[in-house]
Write an enzyme that holds these catalytic residues in place. Sequence first.
Site, mmCIF file in Angstrom:
data_model
loop_
_atom_site.group_PDB
_atom_site.id
_atom_site.type_symbol
_atom_site.label_atom_id
_atom_site.label_comp_id
_atom_site.label_asym_id
_atom_site.label_seq_id
_atom_site.Cartn_x
_atom_site.Cartn_y
_atom_site.Cartn_z
ATOM 1 N N HIS A 97 -12.806 1.992 -35.748
ATOM 2 C CA HIS A 97 -14.080 1.253 -35.624
ATOM 3 C C HIS A 97 -15.272 2.189 -35.370
ATOM 4 C CE1 HIS A 97 -11.539 -2.315 -35.223
ATOM 5 N NE2 HIS A 97 -12.604 -3.081 -35.191
ATOM 6 N N GLU A 141 4.979 -3.383 -13.479
ATOM 7 C CA GLU A 141 6.438 -3.577 -13.509
ATOM 8 C C GLU A 141 7.180 -2.257 -13.704
ATOM 9 O OE1 GLU A 141 8.116 -7.127 -15.047
ATOM 10 O OE2 GLU A 141 6.215 -8.186 -14.985
ATOM 11 N N PRO A 162 0.818 -1.229 0.000
ATOM 12 C CA PRO A 162 0.000 0.000 0.000
ATOM 13 C C PRO A 162 0.849 1.275 0.000
ATOM 14 C CG PRO A 162 -0.915 -1.600 1.536
ATOM 15 C CD PRO A 162 0.364 -2.187 1.029
HETATM 16 N N1 COS Z 1 20.098 -4.116 -10.877
HETATM 17 C C1 COS Z 1 20.944 -4.326 -9.843
HETATM 18 N N2 COS Z 1 21.026 -3.489 -8.781
HETATM 19 C C2 COS Z 1 20.223 -2.420 -8.793
HETATM 20 C C3 COS Z 1 19.324 -2.138 -9.838
HETATM 21 C C4 COS Z 1 19.291 -3.041 -10.921
HETATM 22 N N3 COS Z 1 18.470 -2.854 -11.965
HETATM 23 N N4 COS Z 1 18.652 -1.006 -9.570
HETATM 24 C C5 COS Z 1 19.126 -0.558 -8.386
HETATM 25 N N5 COS Z 1 20.073 -1.423 -7.911
HETATM 26 C C6 COS Z 1 20.868 -1.307 -6.689
HETATM 27 C C7 COS Z 1 21.653 -0.003 -6.673
HETATM 28 O O1 COS Z 1 22.896 -0.156 -7.329
HETATM 29 C C8 COS Z 1 21.821 0.244 -5.191
HETATM 30 O O2 COS Z 1 22.843 -0.585 -4.709
HETATM 31 P P1 COS Z 1 24.016 0.041 -3.742
HETATM 32 O O3 COS Z 1 23.266 0.595 -2.551
HETATM 33 O O4 COS Z 1 24.872 -1.147 -3.416
HETATM 34 O O5 COS Z 1 24.686 1.100 -4.519
HETATM 35 C C9 COS Z 1 20.514 -0.291 -4.601
HETATM 36 O O6 COS Z 1 19.991 -1.224 -5.566
HETATM 37 C C10 COS Z 1 19.496 0.797 -4.372
HETATM 38 O O7 COS Z 1 19.266 1.426 -5.618
HETATM 39 P P2 COS Z 1 18.672 2.895 -5.777
HETATM 40 O O8 COS Z 1 19.378 3.813 -4.812
HETATM 41 O O9 COS Z 1 18.722 3.247 -7.199
HETATM 42 O O10 COS Z 1 17.175 2.668 -5.280
HETATM 43 P P3 COS Z 1 15.958 3.660 -5.297
HETATM 44 O O11 COS Z 1 15.248 3.531 -4.002
HETATM 45 O O12 COS Z 1 16.391 5.032 -5.729
HETATM 46 O O13 COS Z 1 14.982 3.005 -6.397
HETATM 47 C C11 COS Z 1 13.956 2.675 -8.536
HETATM 48 C C12 COS Z 1 15.250 2.922 -7.716
HETATM 49 C C13 COS Z 1 13.050 3.878 -8.533
HETATM 50 C C14 COS Z 1 14.485 2.442 -9.937
HETATM 51 C C15 COS Z 1 13.219 1.428 -7.993
HETATM 52 O O14 COS Z 1 12.621 1.689 -6.758
HETATM 53 C C16 COS Z 1 12.156 0.931 -8.935
HETATM 54 O O15 COS Z 1 12.444 0.283 -9.936
HETATM 55 N N6 COS Z 1 10.859 1.221 -8.632
HETATM 56 C C17 COS Z 1 9.749 0.691 -9.396
HETATM 57 C C18 COS Z 1 9.275 -0.568 -8.780
HETATM 58 C C19 COS Z 1 8.380 -1.306 -9.708
HETATM 59 O O16 COS Z 1 8.676 -1.500 -10.881
HETATM 60 N N7 COS Z 1 7.274 -1.793 -9.169
HETATM 61 C C20 COS Z 1 6.327 -2.538 -9.924
HETATM 62 C C21 COS Z 1 6.313 -3.931 -9.435
HETATM 63 S S1 COS Z 1 5.270 -4.854 -10.444
HETATM 64 S S2 COS Z 1 5.833 -6.593 -9.986
#
Ligand code: COS
Length: 388
Positions: A347, A372, A137
Amino acid sequence: MTLTIDVSQDKWGLNEQQRMIRDMVQDFAVRNVEPRSAEVDRNSRFPEETFKEMAEMGIMGLPIPEQYGGGGADYLSYAIAVEELARVCGSTALSYAAHTSLICIPLYMFGSEEQKMKYLPDLASGKVLGAYGLTEPNAGSDAGGTETNAILDGKDWVLNGTKIFITNANYAKTFIATAVTEKDKGTAGISAFIFDKETPGFSLGSKDEKMGTRGSDWGTLQFDNMKVSPENMLGERGQGFKYFMQTLDSGRISIGAMALGIAQGALDKAIQYAKERKQFGRSISEFQAIQFMLADMGTEIEAARHLVYNAARLKMAGQSFGKEAAMAKLYASEAAMRATNKAVQIHGGYGYTKDFPVERYLRDAKLCEIGEGTSEIQRVVISRHILK
Ligand code: COS
């Protein structure tokens, strides 16, 4: 210089196995999936029979090696399977993609040999369905804001929390979910756990009514002092966030493929309708206004296909593909919204009714801009790569 053409490749550079899988899934989709697509959408019914048939076909774990019960195919073949299913039914494609790329793939990539041998054969063969719990949530786009917590009680982990919008929740037997194991460590304090539907303390919560992909089940996972043994931690402690980020990198290729399939399906329907529909004494396909819409749809679909297939090929080659996967998902899902919107427009009044499938395609396409990772999150991921 002589240019040699490899006759085993088609326009998209597919090899024999990839073309064989495309043709097989396309044939199955047209025969078995399309006839059910309007009904499963109308009744929000998860088509269990389709998933049994796909298990018999051996495609539920298509990109997982055969030694773990999978199909032993490459990731592009799997993306094409998603595309072909989405071309006739977005719901089926979504549940299939969630099972394969959000459960089978992380287990294969990060699970111990024991975990792989214990869970993958049933999942990859399609004997059981899987679901993946990340969203909460208060933790959607901010996946690192996970509030579900896991506390050590003796040797076991005890989980409390809620996961929402979980695809396949009510039909899955095996689940993977994230929980905070070290509160003060940020994303490095998040771990992932594998558990079974029968685990005491686990229950399924209410199910929201969806706008689109209504035949794809989703639900709420509830953990009330759910006990999980240490052997059920996926991979290493504190690596759960990174595992899920990597899982989403691959998963985004399949959502791109789903968007691509929906867009292609909408174009198929629009072409058919434009040729049949007569106004002012001729087929509406003879009017330039309609031709230009079809031309734009076709162009964007080809561009999306290049992006999706390229991201899959980079992954297969072991190269970095996170940026390309995000670009493929972003572009394909936005192109699918434009294509399905145009298909409804072509359509006319009929497109606005449930008598034609294009309104369903439009509703299903919207999922791809959200699931995702929203389009905004894809732009965050892409810009971080570009600025790095
Ligand atoms: N692959 C490997 N490691 C990753 C990564 C990836 N694609 N993305 C981030 N990381 C790692 C970073 O390198 C960092 O590691 P270190 O602390 O060792 O440097 C750690 O994870 C944290 O990364 P970051 O600081 O970038 O995290 P954020 O909280 O800023 O989040 C986003 C990044 C916004 C990209 C992430 O939260 C995200 O993808 N959100 C969307 C979630 C989503 O898609 N939800 C839908 C689910 S449907 S099943």
